[in-house]
Write an enzyme that holds these catalytic residues in place. Structure first.
Site, PDB file in Angstrom:
ATOM      1  N   ARG A   1      33.577  42.275  42.078  1.00  0.00           N
ATOM      2  CA  ARG A   1      33.769  43.719  41.991  1.00  0.00           C
ATOM      3  C   ARG A   1      35.222  44.064  42.298  1.00  0.00           C
ATOM      4  O   ARG A   1      35.826  43.481  43.205  1.00  0.00           O
ATOM      5  CB  ARG A   1      32.848  44.465  42.976  1.00  0.00           C
ATOM      6  CG  ARG A   1      31.396  44.567  42.534  1.00  0.00           C
ATOM      7  CD  ARG A   1      31.252  45.483  41.327  1.00  0.00           C
ATOM      8  NE  ARG A   1      29.877  45.665  40.909  1.00  0.00           N
ATOM      9  CZ  ARG A   1      29.248  44.911  40.019  1.00  0.00           C
ATOM     10  NH1 ARG A   1      29.874  43.886  39.475  1.00  0.00           N
ATOM     11  NH2 ARG A   1      27.994  45.175  39.667  1.00  0.00           N
TER      12      ARG A   1
ATOM     13  N   GLU B   1      39.980  50.419  37.029  1.00  0.00           N
ATOM     14  CA  GLU B   1      39.404  50.028  35.755  1.00  0.00           C
ATOM     15  C   GLU B   1      39.216  51.251  34.849  1.00  0.00           C
ATOM     16  O   GLU B   1      38.677  52.261  35.302  1.00  0.00           O
ATOM     17  CB  GLU B   1      38.059  49.346  36.011  1.00  0.00           C
ATOM     18  CG  GLU B   1      37.412  48.719  34.802  1.00  0.00           C
ATOM     19  CD  GLU B   1      36.128  47.981  35.132  1.00  0.00           C
ATOM     20  OE1 GLU B   1      35.151  48.140  34.376  1.00  0.00           O
ATOM     21  OE2 GLU B   1      36.088  47.252  36.160  1.00  0.00           O
TER      22      GLU B   1
ATOM     23  N   HIS C   1      36.115  42.788  32.856  1.00  0.00           N
ATOM     24  CA  HIS C   1      34.789  42.889  33.480  1.00  0.00           C
ATOM     25  C   HIS C   1      33.697  42.373  32.540  1.00  0.00           C
ATOM     26  O   HIS C   1      32.709  43.053  32.266  1.00  0.00           O
ATOM     27  CB  HIS C   1      34.501  44.330  33.902  1.00  0.00           C
ATOM     28  CG  HIS C   1      33.544  44.428  35.053  1.00  0.00           C
ATOM     29  ND1 HIS C   1      33.566  45.472  35.936  1.00  0.00           N
ATOM     30  CD2 HIS C   1      32.535  43.610  35.460  1.00  0.00           C
ATOM     31  CE1 HIS C   1      32.603  45.310  36.848  1.00  0.00           C
ATOM     32  NE2 HIS C   1      31.978  44.180  36.564  1.00  0.00           N
TER      33      HIS C   1
END
Length: 323
Positions: free
Chosen positions: A234, A263, A282
């Site tokens: 994460r 992000e 991701h």
């Protein structure tokens, strides 16, 4: 019962859901594949969620919602407490994509260690870099890999790096049974020792207040010179700015990051400027074939909900209040 398939999925996923649940005439599947469609959606009994987020105000928008089913293991994109207050069960698919995350983890270790992006950029610029980076490259053979998090993904990473000749030490607040440690050849150490003595450090823990910036400037300072950092868990577990500075200074050999703090990363971001930092968008738990594992788990829970039976993989039991 209305089941909304919300988010962006590999091609053919919605049709695969239709096929898997074709015998259930009591189910109506809704394809909600854009944020605009999701913003307009207000009626669903179950939501299968990927990519998109469900904070408090979005959860509150669905008065008849009974289940939020995450496509993947992570559930930080959902306000599970708000869902619990409303009697909504939040479920995930634990372990379903662990092998994919473990594969990308090792791929990043190898790519950073062998300077693959540096070579690629040099060759495209007309420089045949055969010997340019030779004295800076490292393999996994005989290296100490430190795994933060002894869960399913961490254990799969351990098995894979050992196949390359690495040894493994790990830290987890919930230590594995000794017989499992012996079987998996995973040595338990405290976090500070792991950070201080590992050649490669990889993170496989959830993002919580207690884990935010667990790797920052102070921790990096205690690492081995030339260590490699990997984060496919994460964004926010590492202080990305501190990592960039450490790579630029040469303290770290490089980093592989699938989850950035800000992000999506934008052109010009410092984290994208150094070829010794490899950034992926991701995608650790995603691949075109991941549906073969995840979809049956989700379809089973949808059927259990429709039949009024107990659901599997509920992650918000502690804050759940039945209506």
């Amino acid at each position: 019962m209305k089941v909304a398939i919300v988010g962006t999925y590999p091609e053919g996923t919605f049709e695969a859901f239709q096929k898997a649940l074709a015998k259930r005439a009591d189910l109506e599947l809704l394809k909600v594949d854009t944020q605009e469609k999701f913003d307009a959606l207000e009626d669903a009994d179950a939501i299968v969620l990927r990519i998109f987020k469900m904070p408090k105000e979005v959860v509150a928008r669905f008065p008849s919602l009974k289940m939020i089913m995450r496509w993947g293991a992570g559930f930080d994109s959902v306000d599970i407490e708000e869902a619990g207050k409303r009697g909504i069960r939040v479920c995930n698919t634990p372990g379903a994509n662990a092998y994919a995350v473990a594969e990308l983890t090792v791929a990043l270790m190898l790519a950073v260690g062998r300077k693959l992006i540096c070579h690629d950029r040099s060759i495209r610029q007309g420089v045949w870099s055969k010997n340019t980076f030779l004295n800076e490259t490292v393999t996994l053979n005989n290296k100490q890999v430190g795994i933060v998090g002894g869960g399913n993904i961490g254990r799969q990473v351990a098995a894979r790096v050992q196949a390359f000749g690495a040894s493994v030490q790990y830290y987890d607040p919930f230590r594995l049974p000794e017989e499992m440690e012996e079987k998996l050849h995973m040595k338990y150490v405290e976090l500070n020792e792991l950070i201080r003595t590992s050649d490669v450090i990889t993170l496989h823990v959830p993002l919580m207040e207690s884990t935010r910036h667990m790797i920052g400037a102070a921790e990096i300072e205690t690492m081995k010179d030339g260590a490699i950092l990997i984060n496919v868990a994460r964004g926010g577990l590492m202080d990305d700015d501190a990592v960039v500075k450490a790579v630029e200074s040469g303290k770290l050999a490089g980093a592989g990051i699938d989850c950035v703090e800000k992000e999506p990363a934008q052109p010009g971001d410092a984290i994208l400027e150094n070829p010794n930092i490899i950034v992926t968008p991701h995608v650790g738990g995603g691949s075109a074939d991941i549906a073969d594992v995840i979809l049956p788990m989700i379809a089973e829970n949808v059927e259990l909900l429709a039949d009024g039976k107990d659901l599997k993989y509920v992650v918000n039991e502690s804050c759940l209040q039945r209506k």
